[in-house]
Design a protein around this motif. Structure first.
Motif, PDB file in Angstrom:
ATOM      1  N   LEU A   1     -44.183 -41.602  61.699  1.00  0.00           N
ATOM      2  CA  LEU A   1     -43.587 -40.636  60.776  1.00  0.00           C
ATOM      3  C   LEU A   1     -44.386 -39.335  60.772  1.00  0.00           C
ATOM      4  O   LEU A   1     -43.800 -38.236  60.761  1.00  0.00           O
ATOM      5  CB  LEU A   1     -43.534 -41.231  59.367  1.00  0.00           C
ATOM      6  N   CYS A   2     -45.702 -39.443  60.798  1.00  0.00           N
ATOM      7  CA  CYS A   2     -46.547 -38.241  60.856  1.00  0.00           C
ATOM      8  C   CYS A   2     -46.303 -37.457  62.144  1.00  0.00           C
ATOM      9  O   CYS A   2     -46.180 -36.225  62.131  1.00  0.00           O
ATOM     10  CB  CYS A   2     -48.016 -38.622  60.766  1.00  0.00           C
ATOM     11  N   GLY A   3     -46.228 -38.165  63.260  1.00  0.00           N
ATOM     12  CA  GLY A   3     -46.012 -37.498  64.535  1.00  0.00           C
ATOM     13  C   GLY A   3     -44.679 -36.785  64.598  1.00  0.00           C
ATOM     14  O   GLY A   3     -44.595 -35.625  65.033  1.00  0.00           O
ATOM     15  N   PHE A   4     -43.611 -37.451  64.155  1.00  0.00           N
ATOM     16  CA  PHE A   4     -42.283 -36.825  64.186  1.00  0.00           C
ATOM     17  C   PHE A   4     -42.210 -35.635  63.221  1.00  0.00           C
ATOM     18  O   PHE A   4     -41.513 -34.656  63.501  1.00  0.00           O
ATOM     19  CB  PHE A   4     -41.213 -37.858  63.837  1.00  0.00           C
ATOM     20  N   ALA A   5     -42.911 -35.727  62.092  1.00  0.00           N
ATOM     21  CA  ALA A   5     -42.900 -34.608  61.149  1.00  0.00           C
ATOM     22  C   ALA A   5     -43.548 -33.366  61.777  1.00  0.00           C
ATOM     23  O   ALA A   5     -43.023 -32.246  61.657  1.00  0.00           O
ATOM     24  CB  ALA A   5     -43.650 -34.999  59.867  1.00  0.00           C
ATOM     25  N   MET A   6     -44.654 -33.541  62.485  1.00  0.00           N
ATOM     26  CA  MET A   6     -45.324 -32.402  63.097  1.00  0.00           C
ATOM     27  C   MET A   6     -44.522 -31.849  64.276  1.00  0.00           C
ATOM     28  O   MET A   6     -44.449 -30.632  64.493  1.00  0.00           O
ATOM     29  CB  MET A   6     -46.728 -32.794  63.547  1.00  0.00           C
ATOM     30  N   ILE A   7     -43.907 -32.732  65.044  1.00  0.00           N
ATOM     31  CA  ILE A   7     -43.081 -32.261  66.158  1.00  0.00           C
ATOM     32  C   ILE A   7     -41.855 -31.517  65.636  1.00  0.00           C
ATOM     33  O   ILE A   7     -41.440 -30.488  66.205  1.00  0.00           O
ATOM     34  CB  ILE A   7     -42.676 -33.447  67.053  1.00  0.00           C
ATOM     35  N   PHE A   8     -41.266 -31.998  64.541  1.00  0.00           N
ATOM     36  CA  PHE A   8     -40.141 -31.284  63.946  1.00  0.00           C
ATOM     37  C   PHE A   8     -40.568 -29.912  63.439  1.00  0.00           C
ATOM     38  O   PHE A   8     -39.831 -28.928  63.580  1.00  0.00           O
ATOM     39  CB  PHE A   8     -39.548 -32.098  62.795  1.00  0.00           C
ATOM     40  N   SER A   9     -41.762 -29.833  62.848  1.00  0.00           N
ATOM     41  CA  SER A   9     -42.287 -28.547  62.392  1.00  0.00           C
ATOM     42  C   SER A   9     -42.412 -27.564  63.550  1.00  0.00           C
ATOM     43  O   SER A   9     -42.007 -26.398  63.450  1.00  0.00           O
ATOM     44  CB  SER A   9     -43.654 -28.749  61.732  1.00  0.00           C
ATOM     45  N   SER A  10     -42.952 -28.035  64.665  1.00  0.00           N
ATOM     46  CA  SER A  10     -43.106 -27.178  65.840  1.00  0.00           C
ATOM     47  C   SER A  10     -41.763 -26.791  66.425  1.00  0.00           C
ATOM     48  O   SER A  10     -41.533 -25.632  66.790  1.00  0.00           O
ATOM     49  CB  SER A  10     -43.958 -27.914  66.883  1.00  0.00           C
ATOM     50  N   THR A  11     -40.848 -27.750  66.505  1.00  0.00           N
ATOM     51  CA  THR A  11     -39.525 -27.478  67.086  1.00  0.00           C
ATOM     52  C   THR A  11     -38.736 -26.502  66.234  1.00  0.00           C
ATOM     53  O   THR A  11     -38.035 -25.622  66.764  1.00  0.00           O
ATOM     54  CB  THR A  11     -38.745 -28.796  67.233  1.00  0.00           C
ATOM     55  N   LEU A  12     -38.841 -26.622  64.926  1.00  0.00           N
ATOM     56  CA  LEU A  12     -38.114 -25.727  64.026  1.00  0.00           C
ATOM     57  C   LEU A  12     -38.533 -24.278  64.243  1.00  0.00           C
ATOM     58  O   LEU A  12     -37.684 -23.377  64.377  1.00  0.00           O
ATOM     59  CB  LEU A  12     -38.369 -26.146  62.576  1.00  0.00           C
ATOM     60  N   LEU A  13     -39.830 -24.033  64.284  1.00  0.00           N
ATOM     61  CA  LEU A  13     -40.317 -22.674  64.521  1.00  0.00           C
ATOM     62  C   LEU A  13     -39.958 -22.179  65.916  1.00  0.00           C
ATOM     63  O   LEU A  13     -39.665 -20.996  66.115  1.00  0.00           O
ATOM     64  CB  LEU A  13     -41.826 -22.623  64.328  1.00  0.00           C
ATOM     65  N   CYS A  14     -39.961 -23.088  66.891  1.00  0.00           N
ATOM     66  CA  CYS A  14     -39.624 -22.711  68.259  1.00  0.00           C
ATOM     67  C   CYS A  14     -38.185 -22.223  68.344  1.00  0.00           C
ATOM     68  O   CYS A  14     -37.903 -21.168  68.927  1.00  0.00           O
ATOM     69  CB  CYS A  14     -39.849 -23.901  69.187  1.00  0.00           C
ATOM     70  N   PHE A  15     -37.248 -22.972  67.752  1.00  0.00           N
ATOM     71  CA  PHE A  15     -35.841 -22.559  67.777  1.00  0.00           C
ATOM     72  C   PHE A  15     -35.626 -21.269  66.998  1.00  0.00           C
ATOM     73  O   PHE A  15     -34.799 -20.436  67.386  1.00  0.00           O
ATOM     74  CB  PHE A  15     -34.954 -23.677  67.213  1.00  0.00           C
ATOM     75  N   ALA A  16     -36.358 -21.109  65.899  1.00  0.00           N
ATOM     76  CA  ALA A  16     -36.229 -19.869  65.118  1.00  0.00           C
ATOM     77  C   ALA A  16     -36.687 -18.663  65.937  1.00  0.00           C
ATOM     78  O   ALA A  16     -36.038 -17.605  65.926  1.00  0.00           O
ATOM     79  CB  ALA A  16     -37.041 -19.982  63.833  1.00  0.00           C
ATOM     80  N   ASN A  17     -37.791 -18.811  66.668  1.00  0.00           N
ATOM     81  CA  ASN A  17     -38.271 -17.705  67.503  1.00  0.00           C
ATOM     82  C   ASN A  17     -37.321 -17.412  68.653  1.00  0.00           C
ATOM     83  O   ASN A  17     -37.091 -16.248  69.005  1.00  0.00           O
ATOM     84  CB  ASN A  17     -39.665 -18.036  68.057  1.00  0.00           C
ATOM     85  N   LEU A  18     -36.768 -18.465  69.255  1.00  0.00           N
ATOM     86  CA  LEU A  18     -35.806 -18.257  70.342  1.00  0.00           C
ATOM     87  C   LEU A  18     -34.551 -17.561  69.838  1.00  0.00           C
ATOM     88  O   LEU A  18     -34.021 -16.652  70.499  1.00  0.00           O
ATOM     89  CB  LEU A  18     -35.452 -19.600  70.985  1.00  0.00           C
ATOM     90  N   ALA A  19     -34.055 -17.988  68.668  1.00  0.00           N
ATOM     91  CA  ALA A  19     -32.873 -17.334  68.092  1.00  0.00           C
ATOM     92  C   ALA A  19     -33.147 -15.867  67.784  1.00  0.00           C
ATOM     93  O   ALA A  19     -32.288 -14.999  67.992  1.00  0.00           O
ATOM     94  CB  ALA A  19     -32.447 -18.073  66.822  1.00  0.00           C
ATOM     95  N   LYS A  20     -34.354 -15.569  67.311  1.00  0.00           N
ATOM     96  CA  LYS A  20     -34.710 -14.181  67.015  1.00  0.00           C
ATOM     97  C   LYS A  20     -34.745 -13.346  68.286  1.00  0.00           C
ATOM     98  O   LYS A  20     -34.262 -12.202  68.310  1.00  0.00           O
ATOM     99  CB  LYS A  20     -36.076 -14.171  66.324  1.00  0.00           C
ATOM    100  N   LYS A  21     -35.274 -13.914  69.375  1.00  0.00           N
ATOM    101  CA  LYS A  21     -35.323 -13.173  70.630  1.00  0.00           C
ATOM    102  C   LYS A  21     -33.929 -12.959  71.212  1.00  0.00           C
ATOM    103  O   LYS A  21     -33.622 -11.893  71.756  1.00  0.00           O
ATOM    104  CB  LYS A  21     -36.207 -13.920  71.629  1.00  0.00           C
TER     105      LYS A  21
END
Length: 422
Positions: A351-371
């Motif tokens: 659960l800890c691992g998936f939470a951190m990966i989701f945190s990273s993925t969320l910011l990644c998609f947000a940055n890609l959408a912004k670009k």
């Protein structure tokens, strides 16, 4: 951390110096009062509430001041500043144990109270500086009718949230407060806030349950404690070295992705932890997790400053650390409940691992959408720029739109004498 916004509020409306000095005074008072405690409830109030509040008032203003003083090597400056927490913990742990052995726990708390009082000296050295971003907000503020004319010249030389604003009208204070927290409506900050919630949930339980997990797979007590020592030392190294790396010219423009990479690597470490069931395999885990934990901790204020700007950094860090504290408190009990329910640590670490990966993925998609959005808007901006032509002929200036249907012709300045001479 839950009181971090209070520290930001005091530093914005008074000064960082006063906020840190007040925090140091409260923390020292709490430790000294704890040395006279006669019950557990007394310790809850003095050591828990009062000392914790004092440290909270110190933390976010001190971190924000680093961002105000340093620009070119900001990540390295944050890394060095934040490594002090790990270095202090590493050094003070045996020192406190020695004090307890020599002077009992009451004497140790009394000495620590005097030692923490040095925060007031550190706060006094935090010389406030005025940033260009603060000065830019002053002309907009001067347009307000409730600002006295006699004080407009003073305001031009000050930050929008300067201490002198406090003596003005109530409307002036409301305007200042709104300007401090208008970043809360920024989409970029909203995504960052949600990402921090999941990241903090994932990182907290491992520090609590790494030693019990190591003992459960047959590692000795000495080796399990050594794993935490490795993690702490490498965390300090990660603070400094990753800050230095992300200040390099090739990585400076990609700090967001460096932060995402560090958080994602910690998440992967948590996912693989259940299959690491002996000491030789847990040692590399401690190295990797500790390094990337120190890495992303260093970049949190840097990323926050990139999103909201340096002028709002103190307020934004208060909110970010407040959001960081909530899952940091909640996740260890949840992880403990999962351990009791399932009989193993696997579900908690996954659960800890998936939470951190989701945190990273969320910011990644947000940055890609912004670009992607920026890429689509760039051609439209260029087309609009081509439709606008400006000619100047001597002292005559025309602003003429290229579209035939528009009849707006604006004469900006006319010098009839020079025109007639031509």
């Amino acid at each position: 951390m839950l009181c971090a916004p209070l520290g930001s509020l005091i530093s914005n409306h008074v000064s960082c110096q006063v906020g840190i000095m007040l925090g140091g005074l409260l923390a020292s008072t709490g430790l000294i009062l704890s040395s006279f405690a006669t019950s557990l409830e007394h310790l809850y109030l003095s050591l828990g509430v009062l000392t914790g509040l004092g440290f909270a008032l110190c933390y976010s203003p001190a971190i924000a001041m680093v961002g105000k003083y340093f620009n070119k090597r900001k990540a390295l400056a944050y890394g060095i500043a934040m490594s002090g927490s790990g270095i202090g913990t590493f050094i003070l742990a045996p020192v406190v144990q020695l004090l307890i052995e020599q002077f009992s726990w009451r004497g140790a708390l009394l000495i620590l109270g005097g030692f923490v009082l040095n925060l007031c000296v550190c706060g006094a050295l935090m010389r406030p500086i005025a940033l260009k971003e603060d000065r830019k907000a002053a002309p907009e503020f001067l347009e307000q009718d409730y600002v006295p004319k006699a004080q407009k010249q003073d305001l031009k030389r000050m930050s929008i949230c300067s201490p002198l604003i406090k003596v003005w009208s109530h409307e002036c204070l409301c305007y200042c407060s709104w300007k401090e927290y208008d970043f809360l409506l920024m989409p970029g900050f909203m995504v960052l806030a949600v990402s921090v919630l999941f990241m903090a949930y994932g990182c907290s339980p491992l520090f609590v349950y790494l030693v019990p997990y190591a003992l459960s797979v047959g590692v000795s007590h000495h080796q399990a404690a050594f794993l935490m020592s490795i993690l702490g030392v490498i965390d300090i190294i990660g603070n400094v070295t990753f800050g230095w790396l992300t200040d390099r010219r090739c990585l400076k423009k990609h700090r967001h992705f460096c932060y995402l990479f560090a958080v994602g690597m910690d998440g992967l470490c948590c996912l693989f932890l259940p299959v690491l069931q002996n000491f030789p395999l847990l040692v590399p885990f401690s190295f990797t997790f500790g390094y990337f934990d120190g890495a992303y901790v260093t970049l949190i204020p840097v990323i926050t400053a990139d999103v909201v700007g340096t002028s709002s950094l103190s307020s934004a860090l208060g909110v970010v650390y407040f959001l960081h504290a909530i899952p940091y408190l909640v996740s260890p009990p949840v992880a403990g409940w999962l351990v009791d329910t399932t009989g193993s640590y696997t579900a908690s670490f996954l659960l800890c691992g998936f939470a951190m990966i989701f945190s990273s993925t969320l910011l990644c998609f947000a940055n890609l959408a912004k670009k992607i959005k920026r890429t689509h808007l760039l051609p439209l901006t260029n087309d609009m720029g081509k439709k606008q032509h400006i000619w100047s002929n001597g002292a005559i200036a025309y602003s003429v739109t290229a579209e035939l249907g528009q009849k707006d012709v604006e004469f900006l300045a006319v010098d009839t004498n020079s025109y007639s001479n031509r």
